[in-house]
Design a protein around this motif. Structure first.
Motif, PDB file in Angstrom:
ATOM      1  N   ILE A 155      57.806 -22.989  81.553  1.00 46.32           N
ATOM      2  CA  ILE A 155      57.565 -23.015  83.059  1.00 46.32           C
ATOM      3  C   ILE A 155      56.680 -24.235  83.091  1.00 46.32           C
ATOM      4  O   ILE A 155      56.689 -24.747  84.439  1.00 46.32           O
ATOM      5  N   ARG A 156      55.819 -24.585  82.227  1.00 45.90           N
ATOM      6  CA  ARG A 156      55.210 -25.803  82.480  1.00 45.90           C
ATOM      7  C   ARG A 156      56.303 -26.998  82.828  1.00 45.90           C
ATOM      8  O   ARG A 156      56.000 -27.884  83.619  1.00 45.90           O
ATOM      9  N   MET A 157      57.254 -27.061  81.845  1.00 46.61           N
ATOM     10  CA  MET A 157      58.235 -28.339  82.274  1.00 46.61           C
ATOM     11  C   MET A 157      58.751 -28.149  83.604  1.00 46.61           C
ATOM     12  O   MET A 157      59.299 -29.327  84.180  1.00 46.61           O
ATOM     13  N   TYR A 158      59.147 -26.934  84.024  1.00 47.77           N
ATOM     14  CA  TYR A 158      59.536 -26.656  85.416  1.00 47.77           C
ATOM     15  C   TYR A 158      58.732 -27.251  86.257  1.00 47.77           C
ATOM     16  O   TYR A 158      59.169 -28.172  87.187  1.00 47.77           O
ATOM     17  N   GLU A 159      57.439 -27.040  86.178  1.00 44.21           N
ATOM     18  CA  GLU A 159      56.439 -27.506  87.026  1.00 44.21           C
ATOM     19  C   GLU A 159      56.366 -29.072  87.095  1.00 44.21           C
ATOM     20  O   GLU A 159      55.797 -29.601  87.974  1.00 44.21           O
ATOM     21  N   GLN A 160      56.748 -29.639  86.051  1.00 43.86           N
ATOM     22  CA  GLN A 160      56.674 -31.163  85.815  1.00 43.86           C
ATOM     23  C   GLN A 160      57.996 -31.693  86.224  1.00 43.86           C
ATOM     24  O   GLN A 160      58.144 -33.245  86.086  1.00 43.86           O
ATOM     25  N   GLY A 161      59.158 -30.949  86.680  1.00 42.98           N
ATOM     26  CA  GLY A 161      60.462 -31.496  87.410  1.00 42.98           C
ATOM     27  C   GLY A 161      61.358 -31.512  86.222  1.00 42.98           C
ATOM     28  O   GLY A 161      62.554 -31.755  86.722  1.00 42.98           O
ATOM     29  N   GLU A 162      61.408 -30.673  85.476  1.00 44.70           N
ATOM     30  CA  GLU A 162      62.411 -30.462  84.573  1.00 44.70           C
ATOM     31  C   GLU A 162      63.492 -29.763  85.168  1.00 44.70           C
ATOM     32  O   GLU A 162      63.507 -28.793  85.932  1.00 44.70           O
ATOM     33  N   ARG A 163      64.813 -29.909  84.719  1.00 42.96           N
ATOM     34  CA  ARG A 163      65.870 -29.133  85.330  1.00 42.96           C
ATOM     35  C   ARG A 163      66.042 -27.860  84.742  1.00 42.96           C
ATOM     36  O   ARG A 163      65.546 -27.539  83.684  1.00 42.96           O
ATOM     37  N   ALA A 164      66.466 -26.792  85.612  1.00 40.17           N
ATOM     38  CA  ALA A 164      66.744 -25.501  85.300  1.00 40.17           C
ATOM     39  C   ALA A 164      68.344 -25.350  85.679  1.00 40.17           C
ATOM     40  O   ALA A 164      68.782 -25.875  86.425  1.00 40.17           O
ATOM     41  N   THR A 165      68.650 -24.105  84.891  1.00 37.90           N
ATOM     42  CA  THR A 165      70.259 -23.653  85.124  1.00 37.90           C
ATOM     43  C   THR A 165      70.013 -22.999  86.656  1.00 37.90           C
ATOM     44  O   THR A 165      68.982 -22.721  87.307  1.00 37.90           O
ATOM     45  N   ILE A 166      71.034 -22.911  87.388  1.00 39.17           N
ATOM     46  CA  ILE A 166      71.233 -22.433  88.616  1.00 39.17           C
ATOM     47  C   ILE A 166      70.830 -21.004  88.514  1.00 39.17           C
ATOM     48  O   ILE A 166      70.121 -20.382  89.401  1.00 39.17           O
ATOM     49  N   GLU A 167      71.220 -20.270  87.570  1.00 41.28           N
ATOM     50  CA  GLU A 167      70.801 -18.784  87.457  1.00 41.28           C
ATOM     51  C   GLU A 167      69.304 -18.768  87.296  1.00 41.28           C
ATOM     52  O   GLU A 167      68.548 -17.725  87.883  1.00 41.28           O
ATOM     53  N   MET A 168      68.657 -19.461  86.659  1.00 43.55           N
ATOM     54  CA  MET A 168      67.181 -19.602  86.423  1.00 43.55           C
ATOM     55  C   MET A 168      66.555 -19.792  88.029  1.00 43.55           C
ATOM     56  O   MET A 168      65.432 -19.292  88.364  1.00 43.55           O
ATOM     57  N   ALA A 169      67.034 -20.923  88.430  1.00 46.18           N
ATOM     58  CA  ALA A 169      66.700 -20.990  89.974  1.00 46.18           C
ATOM     59  C   ALA A 169      66.673 -19.997  90.862  1.00 46.18           C
ATOM     60  O   ALA A 169      65.750 -19.718  91.319  1.00 46.18           O
ATOM     61  N   GLU A 170      67.810 -19.364  90.828  1.00 47.37           N
ATOM     62  CA  GLU A 170      67.836 -18.144  91.661  1.00 47.37           C
ATOM     63  C   GLU A 170      66.670 -16.975  91.280  1.00 47.37           C
ATOM     64  O   GLU A 170      66.281 -16.261  92.155  1.00 47.37           O
ATOM     65  N   LYS A 171      66.705 -16.682  89.864  1.00 42.50           N
ATOM     66  CA  LYS A 171      65.596 -15.917  89.484  1.00 42.50           C
ATOM     67  C   LYS A 171      64.127 -16.163  90.096  1.00 42.50           C
ATOM     68  O   LYS A 171      63.369 -15.443  90.491  1.00 42.50           O
ATOM     69  N   MET A 172      64.119 -17.494  90.146  1.00 44.29           N
ATOM     70  CA  MET A 172      62.624 -17.953  90.509  1.00 44.29           C
ATOM     71  C   MET A 172      62.662 -17.532  91.846  1.00 44.29           C
ATOM     72  O   MET A 172      61.691 -17.108  92.368  1.00 44.29           O
ATOM     73  N   ALA A 173      63.609 -17.777  92.904  1.00 42.70           N
ATOM     74  CA  ALA A 173      63.493 -17.718  94.195  1.00 42.70           C
ATOM     75  C   ALA A 173      63.346 -16.225  94.425  1.00 42.70           C
ATOM     76  O   ALA A 173      62.625 -15.706  95.276  1.00 42.70           O
ATOM     77  N   GLU A 174      63.944 -15.403  93.675  1.00 45.36           N
ATOM     78  CA  GLU A 174      63.837 -13.815  93.772  1.00 45.36           C
ATOM     79  C   GLU A 174      62.590 -13.520  93.723  1.00 45.36           C
ATOM     80  O   GLU A 174      61.996 -12.535  94.369  1.00 45.36           O
ATOM     81  N   LEU A 175      61.842 -13.803  92.430  1.00 44.43           N
ATOM     82  CA  LEU A 175      60.460 -13.573  92.213  1.00 44.43           C
ATOM     83  C   LEU A 175      59.291 -14.104  93.064  1.00 44.43           C
ATOM     84  O   LEU A 175      58.235 -13.331  93.152  1.00 44.43           O
ATOM     85  N   LEU A 176      59.569 -15.332  93.511  1.00 37.58           N
ATOM     86  CA  LEU A 176      58.633 -15.963  94.276  1.00 37.58           C
ATOM     87  C   LEU A 176      59.017 -15.882  95.876  1.00 37.58           C
ATOM     88  O   LEU A 176      58.033 -16.205  96.530  1.00 37.58           O
ATOM     89  N   GLY A 177      60.018 -15.394  96.243  1.00 37.91           N
ATOM     90  CA  GLY A 177      60.014 -15.294  97.706  1.00 37.91           C
ATOM     91  C   GLY A 177      60.626 -16.574  98.277  1.00 37.91           C
ATOM     92  O   GLY A 177      60.584 -16.601  99.571  1.00 37.91           O
ATOM     93  N   GLU A 178      61.083 -17.441  97.559  1.00 36.24           N
ATOM     94  CA  GLU A 178      61.367 -18.593  98.164  1.00 36.24           C
ATOM     95  C   GLU A 178      62.021 -19.694  97.118  1.00 36.24           C
ATOM     96  O   GLU A 178      61.732 -19.744  96.081  1.00 36.24           O
ATOM     97  N   ASP A 179      62.965 -20.513  97.736  1.00 36.69           N
ATOM     98  CA  ASP A 179      63.652 -21.450  97.020  1.00 36.69           C
ATOM     99  C   ASP A 179      62.602 -22.597  96.794  1.00 36.69           C
ATOM    100  O   ASP A 179      62.011 -23.078  97.507  1.00 36.69           O
ATOM    101  N   VAL A 180      62.752 -22.830  95.332  1.00 40.71           N
ATOM    102  CA  VAL A 180      62.070 -24.009  95.062  1.00 40.71           C
ATOM    103  C   VAL A 180      62.774 -25.168  94.383  1.00 40.71           C
ATOM    104  O   VAL A 180      62.369 -25.948  93.588  1.00 40.71           O
ATOM    105  N   LEU A 181      64.031 -25.545  95.078  1.00 37.72           N
ATOM    106  CA  LEU A 181      64.924 -26.700  94.630  1.00 37.72           C
ATOM    107  C   LEU A 181      64.469 -27.898  95.116  1.00 37.72           C
ATOM    108  O   LEU A 181      64.179 -27.869  96.371  1.00 37.72           O
ATOM    109  N   GLN A 182      64.871 -28.880  94.537  1.00 40.21           N
ATOM    110  CA  GLN A 182      64.580 -30.213  94.744  1.00 40.21           C
ATOM    111  C   GLN A 182      65.701 -30.912  95.059  1.00 40.21           C
ATOM    112  O   GLN A 182      66.440 -31.314  94.033  1.00 40.21           O
TER     113      GLN A 182
END
Length: 302
Positions: A155-182
């Motif tokens: 999670i800390r690496m994601y907050e520093q700009g590390e890449r994530a899988t598409i599935e992980m990005a979708e899971k993040m968006a579902e949990l936080l209520g917003e896409d966080v794609l760069q």
């Protein structure tokens, strides 16, 4: 197929308001043409099958883009295993690769979100927005890690700009209520690229320039033989070769688009300018005492 793709790429860029150089017909060449729109300079390579891009060509393409403040880009259709996907950035030897349709979207302000890498497709997360959403919802890194099935470190690496899988990005968006794609910025890529700085000089004319304490960065696959940085000028430098008129014409054309002056050094010549390129002979060069004298001579003959 490459000829058609090259023509389509040039047509797309021209319609988007880019000023294009002629196609580089002198081989080998690390780029097919250069294109400029305002401050945006593209060094464009076109291949039907991107597997044909060699490491040597890629290295020089990146080298030129770094020094000329440009964006290296390869437009392709396929790899040996199948067609390229639209809206995805691929990489080969660090050169960003996209399809013609993705280039169209990019020129219209729609940046790709997905990059291909070993193992599949990935996205880059907006780490700052991810951290903001997590704090607003009073969710700790540990809690978000447990909810997504990864470690706190991830999670800390994601907050520093590390890449994530598409599935992980979708899971993040579902949990936080917003896409966080760069969105991927091809212009930012070259600034992050670390390139080699030590290049061997074997051309005797370039060695004369280096002896005058002029910075010389040789090229192997360009219509010019080196990039030179001295005083406040960045020069495209060519030396005597076969088909000199053709090379001078192409160099003049490329020089106008990249907005860098150019010069042609020859063993001897009765001419002081070919196709708009200042010409300087070996004897003249040997008689110059410092870089300022060379720069003044170049400006006199432009």
């Amino acid at each position: 197929m490459k000829k058609e793709l090259l023509e389509d790429t040039r047509g797309l860029l021209a319609r988007a308001g880019f000023y294009l150089s002629e196609v580089c017909t002198i081989r080998p060449s690390s780029f097919d043409f250069v294109a400029r729109r305002d401050n945006a300079l593209l060094l464009v390579k076109v291949l039907n099958n991107i597997d044909a891009l060699s490491e040597e060509v890629a290295r020089e393409l990146l080298f030129l883009a770094k020094h000329l403040d440009g964006i290296p880009i390869l437009i392709g259709n396929r790899t040996g295993t199948g067609p390229l996907e639209d809206e995805v950035v691929y990489y080969r030897y660090n050169v960003p690769i996209i399809t013609l349709d993705t280039l169209h979207d990019y020129l219209n302000g729609v940046h790709p979100l997905i990059c291909a890498a070993p193992g599949g497709f990935y996205v880059r997360l907006n780490g700052e927005r991810l951290r903001e959403l997590r704090n607003q919802q009073d969710v700790s890194r540990g809690q978000l890690a447990r909810m997504t099935g990864v470690s706190r470190r991830t999670i800390r690496m994601y907050e520093q700009g590390e890449r994530a899988t598409i599935e992980m990005a979708e899971k993040m968006a579902e949990l936080l209520g917003e896409d966080v794609l760069q969105p991927l910025d091809l212009a930012a890529f070259i600034h992050e690229y670390e390139m080699e700085t030590n290049r061997h000089i074997s051309n005797c004319m370039l060695s004369l320039l280096e002896a005058m304490n002029i910075s010389i960065m040789p090229t192997d696959r360009s219509p010019f033989n080196a990039i030179s940085q001295f005083m406040d000028e960045m020069l495209l430098v060519a030396t005597e070769c076969r088909r000199v008129r053709e090379r001078a014409h192409l160099l003049s054309n490329v020089s106008r688009v990249v907005e860098r002056p150019s010069v042609l050094f020859m063993e001897s010549s009765t001419r002081t300018n070919i196709a708009g390129i200042p010409v300087i002979g070996r004897e003249e060069l040997s008689n110059l005492e410092d870089p300022l004298g060379l720069l003044e001579l170049i400006r006199e003959r432009e």
